[in-house]
Enzyme design. Structure first.
Site, mmCIF file in Angstrom:
data_model
loop_
_atom_site.group_PDB
_atom_site.id
_atom_site.type_symbol
_atom_site.label_atom_id
_atom_site.label_comp_id
_atom_site.label_asym_id
_atom_site.label_seq_id
_atom_site.Cartn_x
_atom_site.Cartn_y
_atom_site.Cartn_z
ATOM 1 N N SER A 147 31.982 0.242 -14.893
ATOM 2 C CA SER A 147 32.555 1.515 -15.325
ATOM 3 C C SER A 147 32.608 1.570 -16.858
ATOM 4 O O SER A 147 31.580 1.447 -17.516
ATOM 5 C CB SER A 147 33.932 1.705 -14.681
ATOM 6 O OG SER A 147 34.378 3.031 -14.791
ATOM 7 N N GLU A 164 29.892 7.181 -5.699
ATOM 8 C CA GLU A 164 30.613 6.909 -6.948
ATOM 9 C C GLU A 164 31.900 7.722 -7.090
ATOM 10 O O GLU A 164 32.874 7.260 -7.677
ATOM 11 C CB GLU A 164 29.700 7.172 -8.153
ATOM 12 C CG GLU A 164 28.601 6.141 -8.362
ATOM 13 C CD GLU A 164 29.110 4.821 -8.926
ATOM 14 O OE1 GLU A 164 30.334 4.669 -9.093
ATOM 15 O OE2 GLU A 164 28.292 3.933 -9.196
ATOM 16 N N HIS A 208 33.129 3.763 -6.139
ATOM 17 C CA HIS A 208 33.043 3.260 -7.513
ATOM 18 C C HIS A 208 33.753 1.905 -7.630
ATOM 19 O O HIS A 208 34.925 1.773 -7.292
ATOM 20 C CB HIS A 208 33.697 4.277 -8.450
ATOM 21 C CG HIS A 208 33.594 3.949 -9.905
ATOM 22 N ND1 HIS A 208 32.394 3.962 -10.581
ATOM 23 C CD2 HIS A 208 34.538 3.606 -10.826
ATOM 24 C CE1 HIS A 208 32.605 3.660 -11.851
ATOM 25 N NE2 HIS A 208 33.900 3.422 -12.021
#
Length: 558
Positions: free
Chosen positions: A227, A344, A456
């Site tokens: 991330s 995601e 995610h």
């Protein structure tokens, strides 16, 4: 000659030496001491769960002076030397961050957070080494940069010890300033910004100077992150300040083109911080002087406003916008792994951004208003929202389908398309290995809505063999194999810049055949991931926007 046949006095001496060596070895194994260029540090032996082995952990080693006082909103400086042996057996304080965000996410995921304090004095790193590692071992090094939107996170939030022990790698987990303290910029010489990125550079320089003492090879350093950590890694590839500090890069669901984490200008954040702080906004020097006098609680109150905070083009760490640097091929040609997950924006990111309730209420009737607001957030003309409808939603009336397509659109815009763009730029200069993590993890699915697939950050658990804050993983046999496979891929890449080795499914390099690896319990090679969506976001949509602007200009002239 056996000890029994030695003369009595010599036997006593030999036995004494053996006992001394055993004592020293045992002491080193339990409380290892290593040198650094600023002083010695004592670590500890840590048993690694589900294995017969362990690691030596050296925690809370300073790589810069505390960024307080005049060093608030200033580049990091080298740490002061210390005398004696520094204790490195407890986790360092996290950098200042809005704690409520951590707590809300933790409750949703049934996580129990360890009691870790927060402090502005937070520029520390943790080192995990195989127990046999010592100066001269020359083991590959991996430097982990945590995620969290550049506003939350810590070196302790991911347990990297299993990867270090299993794959014989030295792993360094670093911290960096977050939120306003990490990325506030006045846009001029008084506070250029990107302090968190400069902290990361300082940590990488520390690794170059010191990692040999811990058995690491300074010429075989791989930086990796998820991330915002992946965005950080990607930004180091573009930064002249990071040249020579690493030799491979892994970007997991995050690259330098992530829209919410990079900005050409600091104007919006500048005005917001000035208003919230009550400081004079017209004079940037006076504003910084005022902000340096604010208390920890006042800074935390300002931080609460930012779900994410962007880095800026500061002319130093980032000389130009990442898009310009990539287009002009102005980046470090290092081998890379770049990847995304299937879903995601399935759950975690919308919740983190406060969008989950909006998405749950999407119907055909509410869709136009939601998309108009979303287009504005994406810095797109509101008039082009119908193009997003045509591409993702079509004519469907079903609310669940509309919501699923909206989540896919967000995931593509925020993560997938930027990752593919960066991969296509970088592959012209060095090998790129691309993946899509597709596995629905059994250990977390019971706390999520049923629609969520590979969300995610889900891949991180299989790289480290543990989830956030060492949450226990109850993996199936197939998931155990997937975990071992991914750990081996990542470690192979750290060793030689190529994830492949005998016994693993072949992972092709990303070339013009557009092959990538689908990571699941039954891995497979895919081709041309999201090719149609990539065409839409990078060619069709920009062209339509230009046509729209052209027609509006003509209309204005009339």
């Amino acid at each position: 000659m056996p000890l029994a046949r030695l003369p009595g006095w010599l036997c006593v001496v030999a036995c004494g030496l053996l006992l001394l060596l055993q004592h020293v070895h045992g002491q080193d194994s339990a409380s290892p001491i290593r040198n650094t260029h600023r002083g010695q540090v004592r670590g500890s032996f840590v048993h690694v769960k589900d294995t017969k082995s362990g690691v030596h952990a050296f925690l809370g080693i300073p790589f810069a002076k505390p960024p307080v006082g005049l060093l608030r909103f200033a580049p990091p400086e080298d740490p002061e030397p210390w005398s004696g042996v520094r204790d490195g057996t407890s986790q360092p304080a996290m950098c200042l961050q809005p704690d409520i965000m951590n707590l809300e996410d933790a409750k949703e995921m049934n996580l129990i957070l360890p009691p870790i304090s927060m402090s502005e004095d937070c520029l520390y790193l943790n080192i995990y080494t195989p127990t046999h590692a010592q100066e001269g071992s020359n083991l590959p090094v991996m430097v982990w940069i945590h995620g969290g939107g550049l506003v939350v996170g810590s070196a302790s939030m991911n347990d990297v010890s299993k990867l270090a022990a299993t794959e014989e790698i030295v792993i360094v987990a670093i911290q960096y300033r977050l939120g306003v303290l990490g990325f506030f910029s006045t846009g001029d010489q008084h506070a250029r910004g990107n302090w968190g990125y400069l902290d990361q550079v300082a940590a990488l320089r520390w690794v170059q100077k010191n990692i040999a003492y811990f058995g690491g090879n300074r010429d075989r350093v791989t930086i990796f992150g998820v991330s915002a950590g992946g965005t950080s890694v990607s930004s180091h590839i573009l930064s002249p300040m990071s040249k020579g500090l690493f030799h491979g890069a892994i970007m997991q669901s995050g690259v330098a083109l992530l829209p919410d984490l990079i900005s050409d200008t600091s104007e919006v954040v500048y005005k917001t911080v000035a208003n919230l702080s009550g400081c004079e906004a017209t004079d940037s020097e006076a504003l910084i002087h005022c902000l340096r006098a604010k208390s920890k609680q006042e800074i935390l109150a300002i931080n609460q406003v930012f779900k994410m905070i962007p880095a800026v083009v500061d002319g130093e760490f980032l000389p130009k916008h990442p898009q310009e640097l990539l287009t002009s091929m102005d980046f470090h040609p290092v081998p890379s792994i770049i990847g995304v997950n299937t879903d995601e924006c399935g759950w975690g990111v919308p919740m983190f951004m406060g969008l989950d309730h909006i998405i749950k209420n999407i119907t055909r009737e509410t869709l136009p208003a939601v998309l108009k607001n979303t287009a504005a957030r994406m810095m797109l003309p509101p008039e082009c929202s119908h193009l997003l409808v045509e591409e993702y939603m079509g004519d469907t009336e079903d609310p669940e389908t509309l919501q699923a397509q909206f989540r896919e659109m967000l995931g593509d815009f925020m993560f997938v398309i930027p990752a593919l763009q960066v991969a296509h730029f970088q592959r012209s200069q060095a090998p790129v290995y691309f993946y899509e993590f597709q596995h629905l993890s059994s250990f977390i699915k019971h706390v999520r809505p049923s629609h969520v697939k590979a969300d995610h950050g889900d891949d991180v658990a299989f790289v480290f063999g543990s989830y956030l804050w060492d949450m226990n993983l109850d993996l199936t046999e197939e998931e155990e194999l997937l975990k071992r496979m991914m750990m081996k891929y990542w470690a192979n890449f750290a060793r030689n810049g190529n994830p492949n080795s005998e016994g693993l499914p072949s992972w092709p390099v990303l070339d013009h055949d557009e092959q990538y690896l689908q990571l699941d319990t039954q891995p497979a090679v895919g081709r041309a991931l999201k090719a149609r969506r990539l065409q839409f976001w990078t060619k069709t949509l920009p062209q339509k926007i230009q046509e729209l602007k052209g027609s509006q200009d003509k209309h204005a002239e009339l």
